[in-house]
Design an enzyme around this catalytic site. Structure first.
Site, PDB file in Angstrom:
ATOM      1  N   ASP A   8      31.860   9.834  35.026  1.00  0.00           N
ATOM      2  CA  ASP A   8      31.152  10.502  36.541  1.00  0.00           C
ATOM      3  C   ASP A   8      29.924  10.162  36.297  1.00  0.00           C
ATOM      4  O   ASP A   8      29.256   9.610  35.648  1.00  0.00           O
ATOM      5  CB  ASP A   8      31.532  12.573  36.022  1.00  0.00           C
ATOM      6  CG  ASP A   8      30.428  12.856  34.874  1.00  0.00           C
ATOM      7  OD1 ASP A   8      29.675  12.271  34.591  1.00  0.00           O
ATOM      8  OD2 ASP A   8      30.801  14.346  34.991  1.00  0.00           O
ATOM      9  N   CYS A  65      31.305  11.018  30.770  1.00  0.00           N
ATOM     10  CA  CYS A  65      31.314  11.955  31.249  1.00  0.00           C
ATOM     11  C   CYS A  65      29.169  12.905  30.316  1.00  0.00           C
ATOM     12  O   CYS A  65      28.985  11.865  29.792  1.00  0.00           O
ATOM     13  CB  CYS A  65      31.175  12.827  31.578  1.00  0.00           C
ATOM     14  SG  CYS A  65      32.556  14.243  30.021  1.00  0.00           S
ATOM     15  N   THR A  67      29.361  15.077  27.825  1.00  0.00           N
ATOM     16  CA  THR A  67      29.721  15.671  26.969  1.00  0.00           C
ATOM     17  C   THR A  67      31.392  14.594  26.136  1.00  0.00           C
ATOM     18  O   THR A  67      30.968  14.585  25.181  1.00  0.00           O
ATOM     19  CB  THR A  67      30.096  17.108  26.653  1.00  0.00           C
ATOM     20  OG1 THR A  67      31.143  17.311  27.029  1.00  0.00           O
ATOM     21  CG2 THR A  67      28.473  17.709  26.947  1.00  0.00           C
ATOM     22  N   HIS A  98      45.135   7.746  12.979  1.00  0.00           N
ATOM     23  CA  HIS A  98      45.587   8.383  12.690  1.00  0.00           C
ATOM     24  C   HIS A  98      46.511   8.773  14.182  1.00  0.00           C
ATOM     25  O   HIS A  98      47.771   9.276  14.220  1.00  0.00           O
ATOM     26  CB  HIS A  98      45.545   9.387  12.551  1.00  0.00           C
ATOM     27  CG  HIS A  98      44.462   9.205  11.052  1.00  0.00           C
ATOM     28  ND1 HIS A  98      44.730  10.117   9.967  1.00  0.00           N
ATOM     29  CD2 HIS A  98      44.583   8.123  10.018  1.00  0.00           C
ATOM     30  CE1 HIS A  98      44.549   9.572   8.417  1.00  0.00           C
ATOM     31  NE2 HIS A  98      43.853   8.303   8.813  1.00  0.00           N
ATOM     32  N   HIS A 133      52.080   8.657  10.615  1.00  0.00           N
ATOM     33  CA  HIS A 133      51.163   9.741  11.801  1.00  0.00           C
ATOM     34  C   HIS A 133      52.655   9.063  12.836  1.00  0.00           C
ATOM     35  O   HIS A 133      52.035   9.260  13.765  1.00  0.00           O
ATOM     36  CB  HIS A 133      50.346   8.162  12.107  1.00  0.00           C
ATOM     37  CG  HIS A 133      49.107   8.025  10.830  1.00  0.00           C
ATOM     38  ND1 HIS A 133      49.119   9.601  10.038  1.00  0.00           N
ATOM     39  CD2 HIS A 133      49.036   7.816   9.514  1.00  0.00           C
ATOM     40  CE1 HIS A 133      48.118   9.025   9.351  1.00  0.00           C
ATOM     41  NE2 HIS A 133      48.250   8.187   8.788  1.00  0.00           N
TER      42      HIS A 133
HETATM   43  C1  RB5 Z   1      28.342  17.493  34.204  1.00  0.00           C
HETATM   44  O1  RB5 Z   1      26.940  18.368  34.351  1.00  0.00           O
HETATM   45  C2  RB5 Z   1      29.245  17.963  33.387  1.00  0.00           C
HETATM   46  O2  RB5 Z   1      29.156  18.868  33.104  1.00  0.00           O
HETATM   47  C3  RB5 Z   1      30.555  16.291  32.862  1.00  0.00           C
HETATM   48  O3  RB5 Z   1      29.479  14.953  32.503  1.00  0.00           O
HETATM   49  C4  RB5 Z   1      30.854  16.883  31.622  1.00  0.00           C
HETATM   50  O4  RB5 Z   1      29.632  16.510  30.151  1.00  0.00           O
HETATM   51  C5  RB5 Z   1      32.246  17.892  31.599  1.00  0.00           C
HETATM   52  O5  RB5 Z   1      32.740  18.182  30.233  1.00  0.00           O
END
Ligand code: RB5
Length: 145
Positions: A8, A65, A67, A98, A133
Site C-alpha cells: 500500500d 505496508c 507494519t 516451521h 511441522h
Molecule cells: C496505512 O496507514 C497503514 O495502516 C497500513 O500501511 C498498515 O500499517 C496496516 O497494517
C-alpha cells in the site's frame, strides 16, 4: 522462481527497494502495485498477491505496508495462504522452516531497508523442514475446510 509483490502507500517505497533486490537475486517478479504513495487500501493488494500465490501463478509472495500486520491479516483470509509478518531474521528463518509460510509481510515503518533485505534473503534461503511441522501445517489447512 517467481515472486508476487505488493504494497500500500505505507509500504510502496520499501517495496520498490525490495523489488530491485529480488531482481538482482535473479528472481522473476510480478508487481501487483501500488505504484505510488497515494493513499490506498492494503487489503486490495494483499488479495491480489495472495490469490496469485494460492493459484500457484507465483511460488511465493512479498507484501509491504506500514507494519506488515494488516497485509498478513488480509492475506491469511485466502485459502492456502500462510502469511507471516516478520521484523527479524530469526523469525524469517523459523517461519519458512516451521510454518512453510508462502507470503512474507514487512513493515516499512518498522524495519529499515538494510534489515528488510536481509530478512528477505533469510526467508528465501530457508526451506520448510517437513516432518512434525508438516503435521501442524496440515492441521492449519484443515481449519480452512
Ligand atoms: C496505512 O496507514 C497503514 O495502516 C497500513 O500501511 C498498515 O500499517 C496496516 O497494517
Amino acid at each position: 522462481m517467481k515472486i508476487a509483490i505488493g504494497a500500500d502507500h505505507g509500504g510502496y517505497s520499501l517495496k520498490e527497494i525490495l523489488k530491485q533486490h529480488l531482481l538482482e537475486r535473479g528472481l522473476k517478479v510480478e508487481d501487483f502495485g501500488a505504484f505510488d504513495t497515494q493513499s490506498c487500501h492494503y487489503p486490495v493488494y494483499a488479495e491480489k498477491v495472495a490469490r496469485a500465490v494460492a493459484a500457484k501463478e507465483a511460488e511465493l509472495g512479498l507484501l509491504v505496508c506500514g507494519t506488515g500486520i494488516g497485509m498478513s491479516i488480509a492475506a491469511n483470509k485466502v485459502k492456502g495462504i500462510r502469511a507471516a509478518a516478520v521484523s527479524d531474521c530469526f523469525t524469517a528463518q523459523a517461519t519458512r522452516e516451521h510454518n512453510d509460510s508462502n507470503i512474507l509481510c514487512l513493515g516499512e515503518r518498522t524495519v529499515g531497508p538494510g534489515l528488510a533485505m536481509r530478512i528477505v534473503d533469510t526467508w528465501l534461503d530457508a526451506s520448510f523442514l517437513g516432518g512434525r511441522h508438516q503435521i501442524r501445517v496440515d492441521m492449519i489447512s484443515a481449519l480452512e475446510k
